[in-house]
Enzyme design. Sequence first.
Site, mmCIF file in Angstrom:
data_model
loop_
_atom_site.group_PDB
_atom_site.id
_atom_site.type_symbol
_atom_site.label_atom_id
_atom_site.label_comp_id
_atom_site.label_asym_id
_atom_site.label_seq_id
_atom_site.Cartn_x
_atom_site.Cartn_y
_atom_site.Cartn_z
ATOM 1 N N GLY A 10 0.847 -1.200 0.000
ATOM 2 C CA GLY A 10 0.000 0.000 0.000
ATOM 3 C C GLY A 10 0.879 1.247 0.000
ATOM 4 O O GLY A 10 0.562 2.265 0.623
ATOM 5 N N ALA A 11 2.020 1.149 -0.733
ATOM 6 C CA ALA A 11 3.085 2.162 -0.640
ATOM 7 C C ALA A 11 2.652 3.552 -1.099
ATOM 8 O O ALA A 11 3.254 4.546 -0.694
ATOM 9 C CB ALA A 11 4.295 1.699 -1.448
ATOM 10 N N MET A 15 -0.949 6.179 4.617
ATOM 11 C CA MET A 15 -0.054 5.572 5.599
ATOM 12 C C MET A 15 1.192 5.001 4.927
ATOM 13 O O MET A 15 2.278 5.036 5.509
ATOM 14 C CB MET A 15 -0.801 4.468 6.376
ATOM 15 C CG MET A 15 -1.621 4.979 7.536
ATOM 16 S SD MET A 15 -0.675 5.984 8.713
ATOM 17 C CE MET A 15 0.602 4.845 9.200
ATOM 18 N N ARG A 37 -1.209 -2.156 -5.471
ATOM 19 C CA ARG A 37 -2.136 -3.101 -6.105
ATOM 20 C C ARG A 37 -1.912 -3.122 -7.619
ATOM 21 O O ARG A 37 -1.509 -2.098 -8.196
ATOM 22 C CB ARG A 37 -3.585 -2.742 -5.766
ATOM 23 C CG ARG A 37 -4.004 -1.442 -6.319
ATOM 24 C CD ARG A 37 -5.393 -1.026 -5.962
ATOM 25 N NE ARG A 37 -5.495 0.384 -6.212
ATOM 26 C CZ ARG A 37 -5.570 0.947 -7.414
ATOM 27 N NH1 ARG A 37 -5.582 0.200 -8.513
ATOM 28 N NH2 ARG A 37 -5.612 2.253 -7.549
ATOM 29 N N GLY A 100 -1.656 -2.795 10.319
ATOM 30 C CA GLY A 100 -2.352 -1.637 10.883
ATOM 31 C C GLY A 100 -3.743 -1.473 10.308
ATOM 32 O O GLY A 100 -4.522 -0.642 10.783
ATOM 33 N N MET A 127 -1.283 2.214 16.267
ATOM 34 C CA MET A 127 0.124 1.884 16.545
ATOM 35 C C MET A 127 0.816 2.966 17.374
ATOM 36 O O MET A 127 2.020 2.905 17.566
ATOM 37 C CB MET A 127 0.883 1.732 15.216
ATOM 38 C CG MET A 127 0.374 0.636 14.318
ATOM 39 S SD MET A 127 1.151 -0.920 14.746
ATOM 40 C CE MET A 127 0.210 -2.071 13.742
ATOM 41 N N HIS A 158 -12.651 11.415 12.328
ATOM 42 C CA HIS A 158 -11.612 11.189 11.317
ATOM 43 C C HIS A 158 -11.929 11.970 10.045
ATOM 44 O O HIS A 158 -13.066 12.379 9.828
ATOM 45 C CB HIS A 158 -11.503 9.701 10.962
ATOM 46 C CG HIS A 158 -10.702 8.907 11.949
ATOM 47 N ND1 HIS A 158 -11.275 8.343 13.064
ATOM 48 C CD2 HIS A 158 -9.382 8.587 11.992
ATOM 49 C CE1 HIS A 158 -10.339 7.712 13.754
ATOM 50 N NE2 HIS A 158 -9.184 7.836 13.127
ATOM 51 N N HIS A 159 -10.914 12.052 9.189
ATOM 52 C CA HIS A 159 -11.003 12.709 7.877
ATOM 53 C C HIS A 159 -12.116 12.101 7.006
ATOM 54 O O HIS A 159 -12.567 10.979 7.242
ATOM 55 C CB HIS A 159 -9.659 12.588 7.152
ATOM 56 C CG HIS A 159 -9.154 11.183 7.034
ATOM 57 N ND1 HIS A 159 -9.501 10.355 6.006
ATOM 58 C CD2 HIS A 159 -8.367 10.439 7.854
ATOM 59 C CE1 HIS A 159 -8.925 9.182 6.163
ATOM 60 N NE2 HIS A 159 -8.233 9.200 7.294
ATOM 61 N N LYS A 162 -12.102 8.286 5.280
ATOM 62 C CA LYS A 162 -12.096 7.017 6.030
ATOM 63 C C LYS A 162 -13.316 6.178 5.674
ATOM 64 O O LYS A 162 -14.424 6.701 5.601
ATOM 65 C CB LYS A 162 -12.051 7.300 7.537
ATOM 66 C CG LYS A 162 -11.905 6.023 8.361
ATOM 67 C CD LYS A 162 -11.407 6.308 9.759
ATOM 68 C CE LYS A 162 -11.310 5.031 10.576
ATOM 69 N NZ LYS A 162 -10.352 4.078 10.025
ATOM 70 N N GLY A 168 -10.889 1.679 14.122
ATOM 71 C CA GLY A 168 -10.179 0.600 14.825
ATOM 72 C C GLY A 168 -9.746 1.052 16.207
ATOM 73 O O GLY A 168 -9.768 0.272 17.168
#
Length: 270
Positions: A10-11, A15, A37, A100, A127, A158-159, A162, A168
């Site tokens: 998921g580079a 995140m 992907r 995560g 985390m 959250h933004h 999401k 989570g």
Amino acid sequence: MADMGLVVVGAAGRMGQALIRAIDAIDGAQLAAAVERPGADELGRDAGELAGLGRLNVPITDDAEAAFSRASGVLDFTAPAVSVGFAEMAANAGIVHVIGTTGCTPEQDREIAMSAERGTIVKSGNMSLGVNLLGVLVEQAARALEAADWDIEVLEMHHRHKVDAPSGTAYLLGEAAARGRGIDLRSESVRVRDGQTGPRPRGTVGFATLRGGSVVGEHSVIIAGEGESIELTHRALDRSIFARGAVKAALWANGRPPGLYSMLDVLGLT
Ligand code: NAD
């Protein structure tokens, strides 16, 4: 000792890019590969340039299996079904898997736990050191304050991008409260309120979700009694707190026996 080679899956994600920057900043870790992907626009681009670091000579690939074969660990903040598949692939490759990703169903969590019989996995809905410490405080407060007199509500924001709710982290904090109270969160929680709900069921943990703008993550646990209330709050100002925690988790897990670990294990808060 040689640096631990890490793959970021998921580079190109929010995140993913924070993870590439954290690996660059932390001694003992190095970026072994960056995976996206199949069909992603970023395939072939340099992972360092994408993350704003300058050229690292690590082109983004969709060949996860080849990437895993030349690394000691994988950092995975993607999507539930994707993380389930990577858990099996990492266990087969004999490398550490730090997950995560949030929003897994109980069935997906079971599949990840099965992979942890063979592989070393650290999984946490948050985390950061701050949220995990907050969880410990929430558990203590929930144990000390009687359910008959004190109601526990978890509020999160959250933004706008999401995709899962409650977050989570909200579940992590709800689970901490449930442990303190000695209850099963799944049967003793209220996730949504709308219309004629009737009075609040005693002893339950309530959740409320806000979405908007670019908020990285804000969580409050409100413990409300007669005539007084307590609020325990964490604000994430930057995604780097999660990314640093994930790299720390990988370094901690390197060489540990197979099993499903949490950030509480990594941070010594169990
Ligand atoms: P995002 O959508 O920006 O990034 C996800 C990335 O995964 C995307 O680039 C997507 O293309 C990629 N991806 C999807 N399928 C893939 C595949 N098969 N192989 C490789 N890459 C694939 O999302 P984000 O904001 O970075 O969040 C990702 C996840 O991390 C979410 O579940 C989020 O809730 C969670 N998260 C967890 C923490 C924590 O501390 N645990 C903190 C922040 C976010």
